[in-house]
Design a protein around this motif. Structure first.
Motif, mmCIF file in Angstrom:
data_model
loop_
_atom_site.group_PDB
_atom_site.id
_atom_site.type_symbol
_atom_site.label_atom_id
_atom_site.label_comp_id
_atom_site.label_asym_id
_atom_site.label_seq_id
_atom_site.Cartn_x
_atom_site.Cartn_y
_atom_site.Cartn_z
ATOM 1 N N ASP A 1 0.826 -1.202 0.000
ATOM 2 C CA ASP A 1 0.000 0.000 0.000
ATOM 3 C C ASP A 1 0.865 1.258 0.000
ATOM 4 O O ASP A 1 0.585 2.221 -0.713
ATOM 5 N N ASN A 2 1.922 1.249 0.810
ATOM 6 C CA ASN A 2 2.825 2.399 0.860
ATOM 7 C C ASN A 2 3.524 2.609 -0.478
ATOM 8 O O ASN A 2 3.732 3.751 -0.896
ATOM 9 N N ASN A 3 3.891 1.521 -1.140
ATOM 10 C CA ASN A 3 4.532 1.632 -2.444
ATOM 11 C C ASN A 3 3.586 2.235 -3.468
ATOM 12 O O ASN A 3 3.990 3.053 -4.292
ATOM 13 N N GLN A 4 2.322 1.833 -3.427
ATOM 14 C CA GLN A 4 1.337 2.379 -4.355
ATOM 15 C C GLN A 4 1.145 3.872 -4.102
ATOM 16 O O GLN A 4 1.065 4.664 -5.049
ATOM 17 N N ASP A 5 1.075 4.270 -2.825
ATOM 18 C CA ASP A 5 0.944 5.685 -2.495
ATOM 19 C C ASP A 5 2.168 6.464 -2.971
ATOM 20 O O ASP A 5 2.046 7.570 -3.506
ATOM 21 N N ALA A 6 3.338 5.882 -2.790
ATOM 22 C CA ALA A 6 4.575 6.548 -3.214
ATOM 23 C C ALA A 6 4.603 6.710 -4.734
ATOM 24 O O ALA A 6 5.032 7.752 -5.239
ATOM 25 N N HIS A 7 4.132 5.711 -5.462
ATOM 26 C CA HIS A 7 4.098 5.806 -6.919
ATOM 27 C C HIS A 7 3.122 6.891 -7.368
ATOM 28 O O HIS A 7 3.395 7.624 -8.327
ATOM 29 N N LYS A 8 1.985 7.000 -6.680
ATOM 30 C CA LYS A 8 1.014 8.045 -7.021
ATOM 31 C C LYS A 8 1.619 9.418 -6.773
ATOM 32 O O LYS A 8 1.492 10.326 -7.605
ATOM 33 N N GLN A 9 2.283 9.589 -5.637
ATOM 34 C CA GLN A 9 2.903 10.875 -5.326
ATOM 35 C C GLN A 9 4.013 11.198 -6.317
ATOM 36 O O GLN A 9 4.160 12.345 -6.742
ATOM 37 N N GLU B 1 2.464 12.466 -9.488
ATOM 38 C CA GLU B 1 1.982 13.837 -9.331
ATOM 39 C C GLU B 1 3.141 14.832 -9.377
ATOM 40 O O GLU B 1 3.063 15.861 -10.053
ATOM 41 N N VAL B 2 4.208 14.526 -8.665
ATOM 42 C CA VAL B 2 5.360 15.423 -8.635
ATOM 43 C C VAL B 2 5.998 15.512 -10.019
ATOM 44 O O VAL B 2 6.402 16.593 -10.462
ATOM 45 N N GLN C 1 3.943 17.805 -12.101
ATOM 46 C CA GLN C 1 4.157 19.197 -11.706
ATOM 47 C C GLN C 1 5.488 19.722 -12.231
ATOM 48 O O GLN C 1 5.573 20.855 -12.711
ATOM 49 N N VAL C 2 6.524 18.909 -12.141
ATOM 50 C CA VAL C 2 7.844 19.328 -12.628
ATOM 51 C C VAL C 2 7.796 19.557 -14.131
ATOM 52 O O VAL C 2 8.346 20.540 -14.646
ATOM 53 N N THR C 3 7.127 18.693 -14.849
ATOM 54 C CA THR C 3 7.009 18.852 -16.300
ATOM 55 C C THR C 3 6.290 20.153 -16.635
ATOM 56 O O THR C 3 6.722 20.905 -17.518
ATOM 57 N N GLU C 4 5.203 20.423 -15.922
ATOM 58 C CA GLU C 4 4.452 21.665 -16.146
ATOM 59 C C GLU C 4 5.316 22.892 -15.843
ATOM 60 O O GLU C 4 5.320 23.872 -16.601
ATOM 61 N N LEU C 5 6.064 22.838 -14.756
ATOM 62 C CA LEU C 5 6.929 23.963 -14.395
ATOM 63 C C LEU C 5 8.048 24.168 -15.416
ATOM 64 O O LEU C 5 8.415 25.315 -15.724
ATOM 65 N N LYS C 6 8.582 23.074 -15.945
ATOM 66 C CA LYS C 6 9.607 23.201 -16.981
ATOM 67 C C LYS C 6 9.053 23.904 -18.211
ATOM 68 O O LYS C 6 9.713 24.756 -18.806
ATOM 69 N N GLN C 7 7.834 23.551 -18.587
ATOM 70 C CA GLN C 7 7.207 24.190 -19.736
ATOM 71 C C GLN C 7 6.990 25.680 -19.476
ATOM 72 O O GLN C 7 7.213 26.519 -20.358
ATOM 73 N N ARG C 8 6.582 26.028 -18.267
ATOM 74 C CA ARG C 8 6.387 27.435 -17.916
ATOM 75 C C ARG C 8 7.706 28.204 -17.985
ATOM 76 O O ARG C 8 7.754 29.323 -18.486
#
Length: 80
Positions: free
Chosen positions: A36-44, A47-48, A51-58
């Motif tokens: 369960d912790n691994n699945q949560d870590a993969h989801k996070q 998401e990160v 976000q990094v990809t979006e910020l790079k584009q900006r």
């Protein structure tokens, strides 16, 4: 073998198998929690990464605006 020895062995085997069963149950619970912790870590992580990809584009867009020659001309006009 005497009767007492057999009774002691039966009790030891019963208690030992109970302990081993409890240890196995705890192992399965731990394994489930880790999964369960691994699945949560993969989801996070996903998401990160998004976000990094979006910020790079900006940042690339901002760099394009700032390095554009018309931008510097507008700045100089605004200074006057």
């Amino acid at each position: 073998m005497s009767g007492t020895t057999m009774i002691v062995l039966i009790v030891l085997i019963s208690v030992g198998s109970g302990v081993i069963y409890d240890m196995y149950k705890k192992h399965l619970e731990f394994k489930h929690k880790v999964q369960d912790n691994n699945q949560d870590a993969h989801k996070q992580l996903a998401e990160v990464t998004a976000q990094v990809t979006e910020l790079k584009q900006r940042v690339q867009t901002l760099e394009a605006i700032v390095t554009d020659s018309s931008y510097s001309v507008k700045q100089e006009i605004n200074k006057l």
